[in-house]
Design a protein around this motif. Structure first.
Motif: not given
Length: 801
Positions: A204-206, A495-501
């Motif tokens: 699934f997507d970012a 679709t390309a993305g990046v996630r941070f936590n």
């Protein structure tokens, strides 16, 4: 003078050929976005297609005729009269009734990302004990559940805690203390309020949060006109009402459930008094064309009271059959209250949308029980009589547990669309306050000896004490871009993305890049290919932090592990869809192969619906498998599907050695369901569609298990396969075919459904968990806790307009 004339002619030429940017959204009659609508300029080689949100963006000239076309829908066209500037043109396309009646055109929505759109029109009639969206999900390939009393599910080898649920873009939380399906009440999702559903079983997507297995994304309705419904059955009742004015829409839903009748089929006899109630609302206000305000609210209460009397369970094989008899004293009282509210403000520009959401979730949970029992374990003779006694004992279970958790969040989200691309972003600050008090113990004795047997002192079989408080903050965010390009070879969507936590409790920052690509070839437009990959983290919540530490007296106390790290997996998913027709009926075959590499995991055990983590331990593992799903219409307007899954999920606990000091190596993970076959089938009489039959079938591998309070490598047993058939028959009453519906008293009733359901049609005994009995010599016997038997249900549903 000559120069002036040249400049004037150039300006006139530019004006004559000035471009006008036209953009907008295309929806169907139900206001659902339509993907892959052809938008073209007549008599000129200019055109585009809409993305998955129905958005298009193109440049045209004054006098161009723009045409919108899609199979099975009326073609829409208009003449562009502006000479310059920007024009927003939103289009609603209506089905072509003549074409539909002639060739019965029905299509499946193309899947161009890791999420699949699910048709929720069949949910209301779908037969099942738990009901709701989750009841439908468990018929999908790769989604497993071995407990019909619970709405929890595992996806491709993951635990129940690895699944995310979003409603209108807001993540939903579950109560934390629930141990069994009997205590569970209603799913958060109210199907009467649902407008659309999408589900991803991986890749699934970012934009979606930090969990490793799946995403269920729900959108609630904004009613366009008055609507209402009522439903009542032996298991409870529900009602909803919605209305709309020019700027304001509102919808409310209330549900009540009691499983008293259903629990009467369990082996444990007694007085069951479960009562579950839920209220939800979604309000939407649009003061201007650019501003939109919405509020999502929920209150639910699960009250479970139980006074057991006796139990008699027969188990084992024909040659080694055993009987387990218990006489109880005491009772259990549990109460779970949750409240949730979210206020969202959205501001729309020409091609940009900005939003701000403030939300608060609170759960207040109480678990209280004092239950004692005397049991007899004996051989079971062929005649059905009890034979030689194998063990006699007593036990007493006690608990005074409470938990209160509050999660408050403030988030910003945005979206910018241009031509065939869409840029999305989000940023969230979240604060969590949790207080946890546990006081539980269990005392056992066998043949007059306390267990575990100690000649010097009386020891408890099990005890646990906790008095912890946690206050922490999280910062989360993502950015992703979705691009769609149509060319001679086909349509490509990427679709390309990046996630941070970041979590300040353990001072951990995670960064999660994710990408997917989908291709619909022009040379074979009935095929669709896609690939997704990404790094996924499971950010710890409260349950993962807890670990037990004994003192010098053997008493266990709960501590919180500040050194815990997020679990980590890397997804590789390759899938394809094949669209075809059989006798003009549309069908779709979906196949996906996946591999999930897990460099870091937190081991856990599963007991009923409780997930207990080994917080201080760490493992590595992998999950690989194959899912196939065939969707189609066996009869017009009646969707059915069958799913098949193969899966292998293993882990290696670091530093784990057996009793002989040998390294254990890879073992089955607790949610390894190696195979599953699921079926949802609908049928009706060809000449009388008022009578409808719907069937749900599940045959899935049993899960690994081991003795309680044991090491992970000791889970060497496997429960029997979970097999269940639920069937229902419905009769539709409408004004056009039933004369009594034309009476004045029925003028506001649109239609009525009468349904008879048979749960567990074949009366198969499915095992969800085990109760372990020990004698003074240390021999242990696993007594199965069987789930519900065959039961009947009657349901009445009324739609009001």
């Amino acid at each position: 003078m000559r120069i002036f004339i040249y400049v004037l002619l150039a300006l006139l030429s530019f004006a004559a050929n000035a471009k006008v940017r036209v953009y907008g959204y295309i929806t169907d009659g139900n206001r659902e976005p339509m993907a892959y609508v052809n938008v073209s300029v007549l008599h000129r080689p200019v055109g585009t297609v809409t993305n998955d949100k129905g958005y298009y963006d193109m440049e045209v000239e004054k006098g161009d005729t723009i045409e919108y076309s899609y199979v099975g829908y009326h073609t829409v066209s208009f003449v562009q009269k502006q000479s310059q500037g920007v024009l927003q043109k939103n289009v609603r396309m209506e089905m072509n009734a003549e074409e539909l009646s002639a060739v019965e055109v029905r299509e499946f929505r193309r899947q161009t990302s890791g999420s699949e759109s699910i048709d929720v029109s069949d949910v209301r009639l779908m037969t099942g004990v738990s009901g709701g969206i989750e009841n439908l999900l468990t018929t999908m390939a790769g989604v497993n559940s071995n407990n019909e009393l619970s709405t929890q599910y595992s996806v491709r080898g993951g635990s129940y805690d690895e699944n995310m649920v979003y409603v209108n873009g807001i993540e939903i939380y579950r109560p934390l203390l629930i141990r069994s399906g009997q205590q569970e009440g209603l799913s958060f999702v109210n199907t009467d309020l649902v407008e659309s559903v999408s589900f991803s079983s991986g890749g699934f997507d970012a934009q979606y949060g930090d969990k490793m297995s799946s995403v269920l994304d729900i959108k609630y309705k904004k009613p366009a006109a008055f609507e209402a419904s009522e439903a009542v059955s032996l298991l409870g009742a529900s009602a909803h009402v919605g209305a709309s004015s020019k700027k304001f829409s509102q919808i409310y839903g209330v549900r009540y459930k009691t499983s008293r009748y259903l629990l009467g089929s369990l082996d444990v006899n007694g007085e069951y008094d479960p009562n579950f109630i839920d209220f939800q609302t979604f309000l939407n206000y649009t003061p201007t064309e650019r501003w939109e305000l919405s509020f999502l609210g929920n209150f639910s209460q699960n009250s479970y009271r139980f006074t057991p009397e006796d139990r008699k369970t027969s188990f084992g094989t024909m040659s080694e059959a055993k009987s387990f008899t218990v006489y109880f004293d005491g009772r259990e009282r549990d109460l779970f209250r949750t409240a949730f509210g979210a206020l969202t403000a959205d501001y729309k520009l020409d091609n940009m949308k900005l939003g701000l959401t403030a939300s608060v979730f609170n759960t207040d949970e109480r678990e209280t029980y004092d239950i004692s029992g005397e049991y007899w374990l004996s051989e079971l003779l062929v005649t059905g009589d009890e034979g030689e006694s194998l063990g006699i004992g007593r036990y007493h279970e006690h608990a005074r547990n409470s938990l209160n958790a509050t999660v408050a969040a403030l988030s910003h989200h945005g979206e910018w669309s241009k031509e065939n691309s869409r840029l999305s972003w989000g940023l969230t600050f979240q604060h969590e306050d949790i207080t946890d008090k546990i006081g539980e113990w269990e005392k056992r004795d066998s043949a007059g000896y306390s267990m575990p047997h100690d000649p010097l002192q009386v020891r408890m079989f099990y005890n646990l004490k906790s008095d912890n408080a946690l206050s922490s903050n999280r910062f989360m965010g993502f950015v992703q871009e979705r691009y769609q390009y149509a060319f001679l070879k086909g349509t490509l969507t990427a679709t390309a993305g990046v996630r941070f936590n970041y979590w300040d409790f353990n001072d951990e920052l995670t960064v999660s890049p994710r990408a997917s690509v989908s291709f619909i070839p022009e040379w074979k437009s009935d095929w669709n290919f896609r690939f997704a990959t990404g790094l996924y983290y499971q950010a710890p919540f409260y349950k993962e932090l807890r670990y037990e530490m004994p003192d010098e007296h053997g008493n266990n106390f709960v501590h919180l592990n500040r050194d815990i790290k997020s679990q980590q997996t890397i997804h590789f998913i390759l899938g394809t869809d094949y669209y075809f027709r059989v006798a003009t009926r549309p069908f779709k075959l979906t196949m996906e192969a996946y591999y999930k590499l897990a460099p870091r995991l937190t081991p856990y055990q599963v007991d009923n619906v409780t997930v207990r983590y080994f917080s201080k331990e760490e493992s590595k593992g992998y999950t690989m498998g194959f899912d196939a799903k065939l969707f189609g219409e066996m009869l017009p307007g009646s969707d059915s599907w069958i799913g098949f899954s193969l899966m292998r999920s293993r882990e290696d606990v670091k530093g784990d050695v057996d009793a002989n000091g040998n390294s254990v190596g890879y073992i089955s993970r607790p949610s390894e369901q190696r195979y599953a076959v699921t079926l949802f089938f609908q049928d009706y009489f060809p000449n009388n569609p008022k009578y409808k039959v719907h069937l749900k079938f599940v045959w899935a591998d049993g899960l690994p298990f081991g003795p309680p309070n044991s090491e992970r490598y000791e889970a060497i047993f496997r429960a029997p396969a979970y097999r269940r058939v639920d069937i229902g028959a419905s009769r539709l009453l409408t004004k056009s075919q039933d004369k009594f519906m034309e009476k004045k008293a029925m003028r506001h009733i649109q239609n009525i459904w009468l349904t008879l359901e048979v749960f567990n049609l074949l009366n198969l005994k499915n095992t969800n968990s085990y109760y372990w009995v020990s004698d003074v010599y240390g021999h242990q016997y696993a007594v199965p806790n069987y789930l519900t038997g065959r039961q009947f249900n009657v349901k009445l549903m009324i739609d009001i307009k």
